[in-house]
Motif scaffolding. Structure first.
Motif, PDB file in Angstrom:
ATOM      1  N   UNK A   1     -12.723 -16.262  14.753  1.00 22.60           N
ATOM      2  CA  UNK A   1     -13.322 -15.973  16.044  1.00 22.60           C
ATOM      3  C   UNK A   1     -12.316 -15.254  16.931  1.00 22.60           C
ATOM      4  N   UNK A   2     -12.789 -14.238  17.645  1.00 18.13           N
ATOM      5  CA  UNK A   2     -11.895 -13.560  18.584  1.00 18.13           C
ATOM      6  C   UNK A   2     -11.353 -14.541  19.609  1.00 18.13           C
ATOM      7  N   UNK A   3     -12.181 -15.526  19.954  1.00 21.23           N
ATOM      8  CA  UNK A   3     -11.768 -16.542  20.920  1.00 21.23           C
ATOM      9  C   UNK A   3     -10.563 -17.334  20.403  1.00 21.23           C
TER      10      UNK A   3
ATOM     11  N   UNK B   1      -2.821 -16.160  20.447  1.00 23.62           N
ATOM     12  CA  UNK B   1      -1.899 -15.199  21.066  1.00 23.62           C
ATOM     13  C   UNK B   1      -1.327 -15.755  22.364  1.00 23.62           C
ATOM     14  N   UNK B   2      -2.169 -16.450  23.133  1.00 22.18           N
ATOM     15  CA  UNK B   2      -1.720 -16.963  24.433  1.00 22.18           C
ATOM     16  C   UNK B   2      -0.739 -18.125  24.292  1.00 22.18           C
ATOM     17  N   UNK B   3      -0.718 -18.786  23.124  1.00 25.55           N
ATOM     18  CA  UNK B   3       0.268 -19.859  22.919  1.00 25.55           C
ATOM     19  C   UNK B   3       1.687 -19.315  22.855  1.00 25.55           C
ATOM     20  N   UNK B   4       1.844 -17.994  22.599  1.00 23.89           N
ATOM     21  CA  UNK B   4       3.168 -17.378  22.493  1.00 23.89           C
ATOM     22  C   UNK B   4       3.705 -16.891  23.841  1.00 23.89           C
ATOM     23  N   UNK B   5       2.884 -16.983  24.894  1.00 27.88           N
ATOM     24  CA  UNK B   5       3.286 -16.471  26.205  1.00 27.88           C
ATOM     25  C   UNK B   5       4.272 -17.420  26.883  1.00 27.88           C
ATOM     26  N   UNK B   6       4.675 -17.060  28.098  1.00 25.13           N
ATOM     27  CA  UNK B   6       5.523 -17.945  28.888  1.00 25.13           C
ATOM     28  C   UNK B   6       4.788 -19.265  29.113  1.00 25.13           C
ATOM     29  N   UNK B   7       5.529 -20.377  29.264  1.00 26.77           N
ATOM     30  CA  UNK B   7       4.879 -21.687  29.342  1.00 26.77           C
ATOM     31  C   UNK B   7       3.725 -21.775  30.324  1.00 26.77           C
TER      32      UNK B   7
ATOM     33  N   UNK C   1      -5.656 -29.399  24.513  1.00 30.49           N
ATOM     34  CA  UNK C   1      -7.073 -29.727  24.335  1.00 30.49           C
ATOM     35  C   UNK C   1      -7.912 -28.481  24.091  1.00 30.49           C
ATOM     36  N   UNK C   2      -7.511 -27.351  24.668  1.00 32.45           N
ATOM     37  CA  UNK C   2      -8.236 -26.091  24.427  1.00 32.45           C
ATOM     38  C   UNK C   2      -8.077 -25.657  22.979  1.00 32.45           C
ATOM     39  N   UNK C   3      -6.874 -25.804  22.463  1.00 33.39           N
ATOM     40  CA  UNK C   3      -6.621 -25.447  21.070  1.00 33.39           C
ATOM     41  C   UNK C   3      -7.412 -26.356  20.135  1.00 33.39           C
TER      42      UNK C   3
ATOM     43  N   UNK D   1     -14.505 -25.462  16.836  1.00 34.02           N
ATOM     44  CA  UNK D   1     -15.557 -24.457  17.010  1.00 34.02           C
ATOM     45  C   UNK D   1     -15.548 -23.478  15.848  1.00 34.02           C
ATOM     46  N   UNK D   2     -14.351 -23.070  15.431  1.00 35.53           N
ATOM     47  CA  UNK D   2     -14.224 -22.189  14.266  1.00 35.53           C
ATOM     48  C   UNK D   2     -14.710 -22.894  13.001  1.00 35.53           C
ATOM     49  N   UNK D   3     -14.321 -24.141  12.843  1.00 34.97           N
ATOM     50  CA  UNK D   3     -14.693 -24.917  11.661  1.00 34.97           C
ATOM     51  C   UNK D   3     -16.207 -25.021  11.516  1.00 34.97           C
ATOM     52  N   UNK D   4     -16.901 -25.165  12.625  1.00 31.80           N
ATOM     53  CA  UNK D   4     -18.344 -25.344  12.595  1.00 31.80           C
ATOM     54  C   UNK D   4     -19.110 -24.092  12.178  1.00 31.80           C
ATOM     55  N   UNK D   5     -18.445 -22.945  12.151  1.00 34.81           N
ATOM     56  CA  UNK D   5     -19.140 -21.691  11.863  1.00 34.81           C
ATOM     57  C   UNK D   5     -18.849 -21.165  10.462  1.00 34.81           C
TER      58      UNK D   5
END
Length: 382
Positions: free
Chosen positions: A208-210, A216-222, A229-231, A237-241
């Motif tokens: 998923x692009x999401x 990608x955002x996990x690699x940004x500044x803290x 919880x978002x991860x 969500x990916x698993x369900x598809x």
């Protein structure tokens, strides 16, 4: 095992077997080297329920006793410490649990499940609030039948308000930790995001692009990283598809016209749209694909706003495909909750089952989630 053998090597069947003695005098016979990471070497022993971690110098052992880790059964803490001249500790494994390193080839569904279960452990750890600190594949253990995850105690674990970091040789470490600038809970987000990127082998699968954006955002500044919880939610969500190919058994996205690995047509499926009705307003929670090839599946209430996940997440509805003698397709729904659910308007009490014949234009499932919220699951055949 226990015994009076001195520390050193034991001769057995022509082989020299190293022994390590803990501070209670128990002798542990080293079988194989599992691997080396930034916190030392991990060994299996003749006792399949015991592993030994040998560190090169005195480690931060006192935190294992100070931190409230008894509340986290999925963190494997030291049972005993090694006797000098060795530094390290002994870990008791739950029955059937093995190092991830020994798990062999894993399907995409299993990998996503393992990652989501890792995120769940870290969410609970962060609620204390304790930082895990750094990660290596060597500290991840699984129960192969269920993919339940256990994380080996890390000497970097500490309450986040007093956490400091000088350097770390582990595989997945946040940049701020590598620079000696200390860590926050969001450093663990970087760590899990980095491990996820490698563990899923993103070049070979369609995500998923999401999920890609979140990773990608996990690699940004803290301050710009997502919450754990978002991860957790996006992994499920990916698993369900995903569908599993009937021929090659690889997993792929349900919208694919054919299996990308062997070009077999996708199996029959049910699309379940999951949403909540709050004060008469529908709020979308996700989509779940039920595939006939899998025979049996469950709905889980992980589409939740309970960020701390302080209660266990149980399956709510068990869904079983049944093909009758007349080749009619039936879906059997079993209520696994202490609540009353409704399937196509028919009330199904706790532990009761109802049968819906297919093809059916739409199957509507409803049950109270909380006092003011009703969960709806609408299924259509594809």
């Amino acid at each position: 095992g226990c015994g009076a053998e001195p520390h050193g090597f034991r001769q057995e069947k022509g082989l020299k077997m190293e022994t390590m003695v803990d501070q209670k005098g128990n002798t542990h016979y080293v079988k194989d080297k599992i691997g080396i990471d930034g916190q030392g070497t991990l060994y299996s022993t003749k006792n399949s329920g015991i592993i030994v971690r040998e560190t090169v110098a005195d480690d931060n052992f006192e935190n294992a006793a100070v931190l409230p880790l008894d509340e986290l059964p999925n963190i494997l803490t030291p049972a005993e410490y090694l006797k000098a001249p060795k530094n390290g500790y002994v870990i008791h494994l739950p029955e059937g649990v093995i190092p991830l390193e020994n798990a062999g080839n894993l399907t995409l569904k299993r990998r996503l499940t393992i990652l989501a279960n890792m995120a769940k452990i870290l969410i609970k750890l962060h609620s204390m609030p304790i930082i895990y600190g750094s990660l290596s594949p060597l500290r991840i253990f699984i129960e192969p039948k269920t993919d339940e995850v256990y994380l080996l105690y890390s000497s970097k674990m500490d309450f986040c308000m007093r956490f400091t970091e000088e350097n770390d040789a582990d595989t997945y470490v946040a940049p701020e930790a590598q620079k000696g600038q200390g860590c926050t809970l969001l450093s663990d987000v970087y760590t899990l995001g980095s491990f996820t990127t490698d563990f899923l082998d993103l070049e070979k699968i369609e995500l998923l692009e999401e999920l890609k954006t979140l990773l990608d955002s996990t690699k940004k500044e803290p301050e710009n990283r997502p919450k754990m919880s978002e991860l957790y939610k996006i992994l499920f969500k990916q698993l369900d598809l995903l569908l599993t190919c009937k021929k090659c058994k690889d997993d792929f996205h349900y919208m694919a016209e054919k299996c990308p690995f062997c070009e077999t047509p996708p199996p029959k499926m049910l699309k379940a749209s999951i949403y909540d009705v709050i004060e008469e307003n529908p709020v979308q929670r996700g989509l779940k694909i039920l595939e006939f090839a899998a025979k049996r599946q469950c709905f889980f209430n992980y589409h939740t706003e309970n960020i701390l996940l302080d209660t266990q997440i149980f399956p709510t509805i068990d869904c079983i495909l049944n093909i009758t003698e007349g080749r009619r397709l039936n879906l059997i729904f079993k209520n696994l909750m202490p609540k009353t659910i409704s399937i196509n308007g028919k009330t199904v009490s706790n532990n009761q089952a109802t049968i819906v014949q297919l093809p059916c234009e739409i199957i509507k499932i409803e049950f109270p989630l909380y006092s003011e919220i009703t969960r709806h699951i609408d299924l259509v055949m594809s």
